[in-house]
Enzyme design. Structure first.
Site, PDB file in Angstrom:
ATOM      1  N   ASN A   9      36.009  46.684  46.717  1.00 21.65           N
ATOM      2  CA  ASN A   9      35.337  45.982  45.619  1.00 21.65           C
ATOM      3  C   ASN A   9      35.836  44.533  45.652  1.00 21.65           C
ATOM      4  O   ASN A   9      36.935  44.244  45.199  1.00 21.65           O
ATOM      5  CB  ASN A   9      35.692  46.671  44.294  1.00 21.65           C
ATOM      6  N   LYS A  11      34.746  42.048  44.041  1.00 20.37           N
ATOM      7  CA  LYS A  11      34.592  41.367  42.747  1.00 20.37           C
ATOM      8  C   LYS A  11      34.006  39.961  42.965  1.00 20.37           C
ATOM      9  O   LYS A  11      33.158  39.789  43.833  1.00 20.37           O
ATOM     10  CB  LYS A  11      35.933  41.338  42.011  1.00 20.37           C
ATOM     11  N   HIS A  95      32.459  49.698  35.909  1.00 22.09           N
ATOM     12  CA  HIS A  95      33.792  49.200  36.272  1.00 22.09           C
ATOM     13  C   HIS A  95      34.512  48.701  35.012  1.00 22.09           C
ATOM     14  O   HIS A  95      33.862  48.176  34.095  1.00 22.09           O
ATOM     15  CB  HIS A  95      33.667  48.076  37.298  1.00 22.09           C
ATOM     16  N   GLU A  97      36.082  46.117  34.372  1.00 18.22           N
ATOM     17  CA  GLU A  97      35.794  44.714  34.004  1.00 18.22           C
ATOM     18  C   GLU A  97      34.423  44.602  33.334  1.00 18.22           C
ATOM     19  O   GLU A  97      34.233  43.786  32.432  1.00 18.22           O
ATOM     20  CB  GLU A  97      35.907  43.823  35.251  1.00 18.22           C
ATOM     21  N   GLU A 169      39.965  54.863  37.497  1.00 19.90           N
ATOM     22  CA  GLU A 169      40.689  53.596  37.594  1.00 19.90           C
ATOM     23  C   GLU A 169      41.374  53.303  36.258  1.00 19.90           C
ATOM     24  O   GLU A 169      40.755  52.725  35.349  1.00 19.90           O
ATOM     25  CB  GLU A 169      39.729  52.461  37.923  1.00 19.90           C
ATOM     26  N   GLY A 175      44.606  45.445  39.190  1.00 20.48           N
ATOM     27  CA  GLY A 175      45.018  44.054  39.377  1.00 20.48           C
ATOM     28  C   GLY A 175      46.405  43.744  38.828  1.00 20.48           C
ATOM     29  O   GLY A 175      46.765  42.588  38.660  1.00 20.48           O
ATOM     30  N   SER A 215      45.322  48.839  42.018  1.00 20.13           N
ATOM     31  CA  SER A 215      46.441  48.322  42.820  1.00 20.13           C
ATOM     32  C   SER A 215      46.769  49.170  44.048  1.00 20.13           C
ATOM     33  O   SER A 215      47.938  49.294  44.420  1.00 20.13           O
ATOM     34  CB  SER A 215      47.689  48.155  41.941  1.00 20.13           C
TER      35      SER A 215
END
Ligand code: PGA
Length: 267
Positions: A9, A11, A95, A97, A169, A175, A215
């Protein structure tokens, strides 16, 4: 037998020239690896470039989101019809985000998923709890609520569940450099498999891949993939460098070849 699904991904990273360089370096490194499915999810305008760049390889391209309808007044969204037309095979939905930065709700994510499935796109539905929710002991409750997008009305007739994956996730691991331990991941993956068995179907739950994301690094890939219900990885920052992502693919398959000999694994 579930084939490991390892997805990059990217992003809002990597431009057109970076993507081209990535492909030139990455493809030779993974060409010989068998028994794994690899996806690359670039920024939307690069989708046609990526589809063309991986045409002669088994790598497939994923979009990072898609519209909840075929067409219409949805500024900024990309139609699943267009994605299909461009040769994009997969779409990542829900996701963290999208949920936490852009405020996408469970019902919007379900609408996007339905629209994607109608256009025969394969989909990854992301679920996961925040740190606060984990601390309050609400992890499984949150994940179950997010899995609600997979209620019976979502699926199209005769759907092939090999084309669908759930990505667990944990938001606190995305991150942050803090990966869930393999045991923490397995606990939630096991719960997800159970939820799918009850709510989607027993056979379906054995076919659907459950990825872990948050991560992931080359060092953690093998141990995570050794867990019984971890069938793949969704990788953000460590997927931006071709040599690092290739190492993750390689390490993921190392443990994958172990599972093939484990007759109990999929019981
Ligand atoms: P990360 O991102 O690997 O950088 O934590 C994972 C993801 O958001 O899919």
């Amino acid at each position: 037998m579930r084939t490991p699904l390892i997805a990059a991904n990217w992003k809002m990273n990597l431009g057109a020239a970076d993507a081209q360089k990535f492909i030139s370096a990455f493809v030779p490194k993974v060409e010989g690896i068998r028994g794994v499915q690899v996806l690359l999810a670039p920024q939307a305008p690069l989708l046609p470039q990526l589809v063309s760049a991986v045409k002669s390889t088994p790598i497939q391209v994923a979009a990072q989101n898609c519209g909840a309808d075929k067409s219409g007044a949805y500024t900024g969204d990309v139609s699943p019809v267009l994605l299909h037309e461009l040769g994009v095979k997969w779409v990542i939905l829900g996701h963290s985000e999208r949920r936490h930065v852009f405020g996408e709700t469970d019902s919007l994510i379900q609408a996007r998923l339905k629209a994607a499935l109608k256009e025969t796109l394969s989909a990854i539905l992301c679920v996961g709890e925040t740190l606060e929710e984990r601390k309050k002991g609400e992890t499984l409750k949150v994940v179950a609520r997010q899995l609600g997008a997979l209620q019976s009305g979502t699926w199209v007739e005769g759907y092939d569940f090999k084309n669908f994956a759930v990505a667990y996730e944990p938001v606190w691991a995305i991150g942050t450099g803090e990966t869930a331990t393999p045991a923490q991941a397995q606990e939630v993956h096991h719960f997800i498999r159970g939820w799918l068995t009850e709510n989607v179907g027993e056979g379906e739950a054995q076919v659907i891949r459950i990825q872990y994301g948050g991560s992931v690094k080359p060092d953690s890939a093998e141990a995570l993939m050794s867990e019984k219900d971890v069938d793949g990885l969704l990788v953000g920052s460590a997927s931006l460098k071709p040599e690092v992502f290739a190492e993750i693919v390689q390490n993921a398959v190392k443990s994958g070849s172990d599972w093939k000999n484990d007759k109990d694994r999929f019981k």
